[in-house]
Motif scaffolding. Structure first.
Motif, PDB file in Angstrom:
ATOM      1  N   MET A   1      -9.182   7.508  16.204  1.00 15.14           N
ATOM      2  CA  MET A   1      -8.944   8.929  15.078  1.00 15.14           C
ATOM      3  C   MET A   1      -8.859  10.051  15.703  1.00 15.14           C
ATOM      4  O   MET A   1      -9.611  10.692  16.009  1.00 15.14           O
ATOM      5  N   SER A   2      -7.549  10.487  15.148  1.00 15.98           N
ATOM      6  CA  SER A   2      -7.228  12.279  15.636  1.00 15.98           C
ATOM      7  C   SER A   2      -6.376  12.799  13.520  1.00 15.98           C
ATOM      8  O   SER A   2      -6.625  12.471  13.039  1.00 15.98           O
ATOM      9  N   THR A   3      -7.574  14.209  14.465  1.00 15.51           N
ATOM     10  CA  THR A   3      -7.395  15.000  13.123  1.00 15.51           C
ATOM     11  C   THR A   3      -6.659  16.474  13.033  1.00 15.51           C
ATOM     12  O   THR A   3      -7.097  17.655  12.939  1.00 15.51           O
ATOM     13  N   SER A   4      -6.281  15.979  14.347  1.00 15.57           N
ATOM     14  CA  SER A   4      -5.478  17.368  14.754  1.00 15.57           C
ATOM     15  C   SER A   4      -3.936  17.264  14.825  1.00 15.57           C
ATOM     16  O   SER A   4      -2.930  18.629  14.063  1.00 15.57           O
ATOM     17  N   HIS A   5      -3.180  16.075  13.494  1.00 19.54           N
ATOM     18  CA  HIS A   5      -2.388  16.308  12.519  1.00 19.54           C
ATOM     19  C   HIS A   5      -1.838  16.459  11.750  1.00 19.54           C
ATOM     20  O   HIS A   5      -2.802  15.585  10.464  1.00 19.54           O
ATOM     21  N   LYS A   6      -1.628  17.004  10.476  1.00 21.98           N
ATOM     22  CA  LYS A   6      -1.811  17.003   9.657  1.00 21.98           C
ATOM     23  C   LYS A   6      -1.244  15.690   8.793  1.00 21.98           C
ATOM     24  O   LYS A   6      -0.179  14.556   9.236  1.00 21.98           O
ATOM     25  N   VAL A   7      -1.632  14.859   7.615  1.00 22.29           N
ATOM     26  CA  VAL A   7      -1.737  13.820   6.723  1.00 22.29           C
ATOM     27  C   VAL A   7      -1.305  13.520   5.188  1.00 22.29           C
ATOM     28  O   VAL A   7      -1.323  14.998   4.370  1.00 22.29           O
ATOM     29  N   VAL A   8      -0.194  13.108   5.332  1.00 27.74           N
ATOM     30  CA  VAL A   8       0.266  12.950   3.536  1.00 27.74           C
ATOM     31  C   VAL A   8       0.243  11.787   2.710  1.00 27.74           C
ATOM     32  O   VAL A   8       0.381  10.411   4.233  1.00 27.74           O
ATOM     33  N   VAL A   9      -0.286  11.641   2.277  1.00 26.99           N
ATOM     34  CA  VAL A   9      -0.150  10.330   1.393  1.00 26.99           C
ATOM     35  C   VAL A   9       1.179  10.083   0.106  1.00 26.99           C
ATOM     36  O   VAL A   9       1.581  11.356  -0.663  1.00 26.99           O
ATOM     37  N   ILE A  10       1.764   9.300   0.290  1.00 30.48           N
ATOM     38  CA  ILE A  10       2.937   8.714  -0.558  1.00 30.48           C
ATOM     39  C   ILE A  10       2.997   7.631  -1.139  1.00 30.48           C
ATOM     40  O   ILE A  10       2.966   6.661  -0.890  1.00 30.48           O
ATOM     41  N   THR A  11       2.938   8.274  -2.852  1.00 32.25           N
ATOM     42  CA  THR A  11       3.178   7.046  -3.905  1.00 32.25           C
ATOM     43  C   THR A  11       4.807   6.267  -3.610  1.00 32.25           C
ATOM     44  O   THR A  11       5.601   6.817  -3.913  1.00 32.25           O
ATOM     45  N   GLY A  12       5.198   5.020  -4.534  1.00 33.90           N
ATOM     46  CA  GLY A  12       6.285   4.721  -4.287  1.00 33.90           C
ATOM     47  C   GLY A  12       7.374   4.959  -3.355  1.00 33.90           C
ATOM     48  O   GLY A  12       8.595   5.264  -3.026  1.00 33.90           O
TER      49      GLY A  12
END
Length: 236
Positions: A1-12
């Protein structure tokens, strides 16, 4: 598990604007958690897909839990999922109402709650919701009461979220599109739909993607309803 990159959640996220958003965020090296009712697994190890009905709270839990387990954090949520049924108001059925409110309202509520709870852990985050300019500027011949009821509600909720979480480092904005060339609209309807805009043509999916990317990269912008509608909301 890496936390160095931003994470986006996209619905649809399986088609149309959602699929274009997945591509655009990956081009910016975000890790992406993509959800839709029938989304397929991705060959990209930095894209986690979660299939499910966004109006179901269990889907929201799986999206956020699996996203954090894979990527360690949630930085941005794009509430893109939505449905539009154009009918005269008196012809809407109970089934129409249930379907629209499940996706447009419940689909926003459950996943946004969980996403913000994760964002609070890092004292930063961003929620962007895709609404509709019809909520501000109704058009004769385009019946849209349930769209205005639900997506207009998201515009108001966006401002409330922005104020409630401003001091927590979490922003909330919305993109309010006009009519966009997407799989939702058959090509033979494009000329008539384009004429509804002062600029005389429909928008492109990239126009909405660019608006979302701008808002995500604008740290001093919150509570904004960004109209990307060819001038519709300004008048005729």
């Amino acid at each position: 598990m890496s936390t160095s990159h931003k994470v986006v959640v996209i619905t649809g996220a399986s088609q149309g604007i959602g699929a274009e958003l997945v591509k655009a965020f990956r081009e910016r090296d975000y890790r992406v958690v993509a959800t839709a009712r029938s989304i397929k697994p991705s060959d990209d190890t930095n894209v986690l897909t979660v299939a499910g009905d966004i109006g179901d709270p269990d889907t929201a839990r799986r999206v956020i839990t699996e996203g954090v387990a894979r990527f360690g954090r949630i930085d941005t949520l794009v509430n893109n999922a939505g449905i539009f049924i154009a009918k005269p108001f008196t012809q809407y059925t109970a089934e129409d109402y249930a379907a629209i409110t499940a996706v447009n309202l419940s689909g926003f509520f459950y996943i946004t709650q969980l996403a913000i709870a994760e964002m609070e852990k890092n004292s930063s985050g961003h929620v962007v919701s895709i609404t509709t300019t019809l909520a501000n500027h109704a058009i004769s011949g385009v019946p849209s009461v349930l769209a205005s009821l639900t997506k207009g509600g998201l515009n108001s909720a966006t401002k409330s979220l922005a104020i409630e979480y401003a001091k927590s480092g979490i922003r909330a904005n919305a993109v309010s599109p006009g009519i966009i060339k997407s799989p939702m609209h058959a090509p033979e309807t494009h000329a008539a739909l384009g004429a509804l805009h002062p600029m005389g043509h429909m928008g492109e999916m990239r126009d909405i993607v660019n608006a979302v990317l701008y808002l995500d990269a604008a740290p001093f912008v919150t509570g904004e309803i960004l109209h990307v509608d060819g001038g519709q909301s300004a008048g005729h």
